[in-house]
Design a protein around this motif. Structure first.
Motif, mmCIF file in Angstrom:
data_model
loop_
_atom_site.group_PDB
_atom_site.id
_atom_site.type_symbol
_atom_site.label_atom_id
_atom_site.label_comp_id
_atom_site.label_asym_id
_atom_site.label_seq_id
_atom_site.Cartn_x
_atom_site.Cartn_y
_atom_site.Cartn_z
ATOM 1 N N CYS A 194 0.682 -1.340 0.465
ATOM 2 C CA CYS A 194 -0.169 -0.438 0.315
ATOM 3 C C CYS A 194 0.744 1.239 -0.499
ATOM 4 C CB CYS A 194 -1.272 -0.010 1.787
ATOM 5 S SG CYS A 194 -1.875 -1.290 1.564
ATOM 6 N N GLU A 195 1.947 1.341 1.104
ATOM 7 C CA GLU A 195 2.657 2.253 0.997
ATOM 8 C C GLU A 195 3.393 2.198 -0.668
ATOM 9 O OE1 GLU A 195 3.572 5.029 3.029
ATOM 10 O OE2 GLU A 195 2.374 4.645 3.699
ATOM 11 N N THR A 196 3.865 1.398 -1.091
ATOM 12 C CA THR A 196 4.789 1.790 -2.461
ATOM 13 C C THR A 196 3.304 2.125 -3.301
ATOM 14 O OG1 THR A 196 5.851 -0.669 -1.836
ATOM 15 C CG2 THR A 196 5.295 0.835 -4.540
ATOM 16 N N ILE A 197 2.695 1.883 -3.474
ATOM 17 C CA ILE A 197 1.048 2.581 -4.251
ATOM 18 C C ILE A 197 0.718 3.524 -4.070
ATOM 19 C CG2 ILE A 197 -1.034 2.077 -6.034
ATOM 20 C CD1 ILE A 197 -0.830 -0.629 -4.296
ATOM 21 N N LYS A 198 0.644 3.905 -3.207
ATOM 22 C CA LYS A 198 0.592 5.186 -2.402
ATOM 23 C C LYS A 198 1.796 6.324 -2.862
ATOM 24 C CE LYS A 198 -0.221 4.718 1.925
ATOM 25 N NZ LYS A 198 -0.444 5.472 3.151
ATOM 26 N N LYS A 199 3.198 6.058 -2.769
ATOM 27 C CA LYS A 199 3.854 6.866 -3.176
ATOM 28 C C LYS A 199 4.508 7.235 -5.078
ATOM 29 C CE LYS A 199 7.195 6.133 0.726
ATOM 30 N NZ LYS A 199 8.451 5.226 1.787
ATOM 31 N N THR A 200 3.946 6.366 -5.582
ATOM 32 C CA THR A 200 4.037 6.192 -6.282
ATOM 33 C C THR A 200 2.614 6.583 -7.456
ATOM 34 O OG1 THR A 200 4.530 3.689 -6.442
ATOM 35 C CG2 THR A 200 4.459 5.261 -8.642
ATOM 36 N N ALA A 201 2.027 6.850 -6.619
ATOM 37 C CA ALA A 201 0.249 7.237 -7.075
ATOM 38 C C ALA A 201 0.467 9.172 -7.510
ATOM 39 C CB ALA A 201 -0.687 7.177 -6.708
ATOM 40 N N PHE A 202 1.591 9.681 -5.445
ATOM 41 C CA PHE A 202 1.997 10.939 -5.452
ATOM 42 C C PHE A 202 2.685 11.460 -6.921
ATOM 43 C CE2 PHE A 202 4.836 14.207 -3.650
ATOM 44 C CZ PHE A 202 4.214 14.733 -2.933
ATOM 45 N N LYS A 203 3.588 10.568 -6.791
ATOM 46 C CA LYS A 203 4.423 10.628 -8.416
ATOM 47 C C LYS A 203 3.279 11.372 -9.316
ATOM 48 C CE LYS A 203 8.481 8.875 -5.826
ATOM 49 N NZ LYS A 203 8.824 7.271 -5.810
ATOM 50 N N ILE A 204 3.149 10.092 -9.788
ATOM 51 C CA ILE A 204 2.196 10.579 -11.109
ATOM 52 C C ILE A 204 1.123 11.688 -11.136
ATOM 53 C CG2 ILE A 204 0.802 9.601 -12.489
ATOM 54 C CD1 ILE A 204 1.899 6.856 -10.747
ATOM 55 N N THR A 205 0.755 11.817 -10.116
ATOM 56 C CA THR A 205 -0.875 13.209 -9.850
ATOM 57 C C THR A 205 0.209 14.215 -9.602
ATOM 58 O OG1 THR A 205 -1.585 11.520 -8.606
ATOM 59 C CG2 THR A 205 -1.965 14.095 -8.930
ATOM 60 N N ARG A 206 1.657 14.441 -8.992
ATOM 61 C CA ARG A 206 2.494 16.114 -9.276
ATOM 62 C C ARG A 206 2.823 16.337 -10.281
ATOM 63 N NH1 ARG A 206 4.872 18.328 -4.719
ATOM 64 N NH2 ARG A 206 3.066 18.402 -3.463
ATOM 65 N N ALA A 207 2.911 15.015 -11.507
ATOM 66 C CA ALA A 207 4.067 15.636 -13.030
ATOM 67 C C ALA A 207 2.644 15.434 -13.401
ATOM 68 C CB ALA A 207 4.019 14.185 -13.247
ATOM 69 N N GLY A 208 0.570 15.673 -13.484
ATOM 70 C CA GLY A 208 -0.136 15.458 -13.838
ATOM 71 C C GLY A 208 -0.725 17.267 -13.320
ATOM 72 N N GLN A 209 0.021 17.345 -12.196
ATOM 73 C CA GLN A 209 -0.582 18.534 -11.235
ATOM 74 C C GLN A 209 -0.168 20.004 -11.564
ATOM 75 O OE1 GLN A 209 -2.630 20.173 -8.843
ATOM 76 N NE2 GLN A 209 -1.213 21.820 -7.559
ATOM 77 N N LEU A 210 1.565 19.047 -12.189
ATOM 78 C CA LEU A 210 2.563 20.094 -12.965
ATOM 79 C C LEU A 210 1.748 21.025 -13.797
ATOM 80 C CD1 LEU A 210 5.302 22.382 -12.801
ATOM 81 C CD2 LEU A 210 6.364 20.151 -13.370
ATOM 82 N N LYS A 222 -5.583 8.026 -1.962
ATOM 83 C CA LYS A 222 -4.939 8.102 -1.117
ATOM 84 C C LYS A 222 -3.008 8.901 -1.368
ATOM 85 C CE LYS A 222 -6.232 4.697 2.435
ATOM 86 N NZ LYS A 222 -6.997 4.082 2.628
ATOM 87 N N GLY A 223 -3.203 7.979 -2.110
ATOM 88 C CA GLY A 223 -1.266 8.998 -2.191
ATOM 89 C C GLY A 223 -1.781 10.435 -3.412
ATOM 90 N N GLY A 224 -3.078 9.869 -3.670
ATOM 91 C CA GLY A 224 -3.137 11.168 -5.131
ATOM 92 C C GLY A 224 -3.816 12.297 -4.551
ATOM 93 N N VAL A 225 -4.539 12.498 -3.905
ATOM 94 C CA VAL A 225 -5.066 13.493 -3.043
ATOM 95 C C VAL A 225 -4.134 14.153 -1.863
ATOM 96 C CG1 VAL A 225 -7.336 12.582 -2.514
ATOM 97 C CG2 VAL A 225 -5.979 12.247 -0.942
ATOM 98 N N MET A 226 -2.884 13.596 -1.555
ATOM 99 C CA MET A 226 -1.842 14.075 -1.142
ATOM 100 C C MET A 226 -1.128 15.286 -2.257
ATOM 101 S SD MET A 226 -0.145 13.814 2.583
ATOM 102 C CE MET A 226 1.315 15.033 2.192
#
Lengths: 452, 89
Positions: A240-256, A316-320
């Motif tokens: 779960c931690e790994t998925i969250k961290k990865t989703a965070f990075k992907i989302t940040r790229a999208g957000q940018l 969970k990773g993405g909303v962060m």
């Protein structure tokens, strides 16, 4: 200062694991184009779309070039046509669809969504004209996408509309029979449709939205799969931690990308849609993520649990990573667009019924599923009713995008091309549901206490 | 503004020289370099300052990619925000 290892990691994601931004979708309100003359309405809408989205493709390409991350699609969603065109004195909206196709070609986008109607509680005259126009509209246009919302948790399911959907899908399949019934790939039936979805075929610009907005759909199943491969057989906490961290990075790229596009186009940023959207490319598959977790094929026992966990941790990773998350946000499980899904169907590991169960825990629903061309209208309506009920009762969005491929039967394969991929035709449960589907009326909304 | 320049491909004589000459022509200052050879493959990442770049950043990325093609390598320039955003909370 950026570390070299981070720079290497990001480039590895882009070059080897197919990290991309799936779509920048510009939502455009066309309510201010209303007119009683359909020609005038078409002219106003065409002008507004081509003016607002004039620089959409160019800007998307510039951002992709400067940040070195591919932005695969640039698209447009508009106010549901059945609402915006309701003042038009006409008995067909096919001309409107043709105009939208022309506008989409003019600005260089590949899809425009919003040839849509919201009929969860009842069908207006305009809604009916739109519904009747869909089969022809989808066969004479290339880039127009259509959707009908037939149910919601607050209103229940409009079974009169569900009944019509079976016939509509069959007619669309017939009219586009020369292209393997491709028209059906551009049409989706929703329960609880969202107003800011950037993904096709279901995108439309909701009535609660502003005049114009930039919504971005991220992607990256390949990146998640790679990250999970690296942790081997770690326990669920690590998973779960790994998925969250990865989703965070992907989302940040999208957000940018979203913020940059919003700034350069002078259009407010709407939302990031966190959906993991697969492509037919090997490795860029949601099914393969689930298989990496330890399933022989997607569809094996454990699949629903694995998908539920994936979906929840992506969120969970993405909303962060972004304060404005919206759209459908979850994992998409389209069959023809996902190499792992196709393989699982071919191995007979994945059935329509298992896919239905999976839609209870992930975003959207029965997506891009090719079924035999001789499937009856009432069977298609029955499948839609089931999927809508899942959405209504569970307070979530569900959708159906079925393709009854004209002239083909279960076991054959059909190719749609490009991002739409190819699919083995899946068998359907053909036991009769005609009497149920033909009752008419509306299934009332559910009660929200006594949750069991 | 900072950017990341990535160079990847089969190793040969003069890669570093060609890339650095181009960067100097465009008034780009090199801040940090990390370079390794993995099984005959040249792998370099540079952090560069492009605030005094003499052309647009878009053209800079295109010309670097073109230079890469000429010498049979992949060369990519990206604005640093993409890396910062992905790794910093």
């Amino acid at each position: 200062m950026i570390s070299m290892s981070e720079a290497r990691k990001t480039n590895e994601m882009i070059l080897e694991n197919n990290l991309d931004v799936r779509t920048i979708t510009m939502g455009i309100n066309i309510m201010d184009c209303a007119d009683s003359k359909v020609e005038v309405f078409c002219e106003k809408v065409y002008d507004k779309i081509t003016k607002k989205a004039e620089n959409l493709v160019k800007t998307g390409d510039e951002i992709a070039r400067e940040f070195g991350i591919p932005i695969v699609n640039k698209r447009i969603s508009i106010t549901p046509v059945a609402i915006a065109a309701s003042a038009c004195k006409t008995d067909s909206y096919v001309e409107i669809a043709k105009m939208l196709d022309k506008a989409a070609a003019e600005v260089g986008i590949n899809f425009i969504g919003g040839f849509s109607a919201l009929v969860q509680k009842g069908i207006t005259k305009s809604d009916q004209i739109l519904i009747d126009s869909i089969p022809e509209a989808l066969s004479v246009t290339e880039r127009v996408c259509s959707s009908i919302n037939v149910g919601s948790t607050r209103s229940g399911i409009d079974m009169n509309a569900v009944k019509q959907m079976g016939a509509l899908i069959k007619k669309t399949a017939y009219l586009s029979r020369e292209q393997n019934s491709l028209g059906c790939a551009k049409f989706v039936v929703f329960c609880n449709a969202v107003e800011d979805n950037p993904f096709m075929a279901g995108a439309f610009h909701g009535l609660g939205e502003g005049d114009c907005a930039i919504n971005v759909g991220i992607s990256g199943p390949g990146v998640v799969r790679k990250a999970l491969e690296e942790i081997h057989d770690a326990d669920f906490e690590v998973l779960c931690e790994t998925i969250k961290k990865t989703a965070f990075k992907i989302t940040r790229a999208g957000q940018l990308v979203a913020k940059e596009a919003s700034k350069r186009l002078g259009v407010p940023f709407g939302i990031i849609d966190l959906s993991l959207a697969p492509t037919p490319v090997i490795g860029d598959s949601v099914a393969q993520i689930l298989e990496t977790m330890g399933l022989e094929y997607v569809g094996a026992p454990g699949t629903t649990a694995a998908l539920a966990m994936l979906n929840d941790n992506v969120k969970k990773g993405g909303v962060m990573a972004s304060s404005y998350v919206g759209g459908l946000s979850g994992a998409f499980i389209p069959v023809s667009e996902d190499y792992g899904m196709i393989r699982a169907v071919e191995a007979k590991a994945l059935t329509l019924e298992k896919l239905e169960a999976m839609t209870c825990v992930c975003s959207v629903g029965l997506d891009m599923i090719a079924i035999p061309g001789d499937t009856s209208e009432s069977t298609i309506s029955g499948i839609i009713a089931d999927e809508m009920a899942i959405g209504m009762i569970n307070n979530k969005t569900t959708a159906v995008r079925l393709i009854p491929v004209y002239g083909k039967s279960a076991g054959e394969t059909v190719t749609f091309g490009g991002l739409l991929g190819y699919a083995p035709i899946m068998p359907v449960n053909n036991f009769d549901c005609t009497v149920f589907v033909n009752r008419g009326g509306r299934i009332p909304p559910p009660i929200h206490s006594f949750k069991n | 503004m900072k950017a990341i320049v990535t160079v990847l491909g089969k190793d040969k004589v003069g890669i570093m020289a060609k890339v650095c000459v181009y960067l100097a022509e465009k008034n780009v200052n090199i801040l940090d370099v990390s370079q390794t050879i993995i099984q005959d493959y040249f792998d370099m990442i540079m952090i560069v300052d492009v605030s005094k770049l003499t052309c647009s950043f878009g053209d800079f990325t295109d010309e670097l990619a073109e230079l890469g093609k000429q010498i049979g390598l992949m060369i990519k320039a990206q604005r640093e925000e993409i890396f910062k955003n992905m790794y910093r909370v």
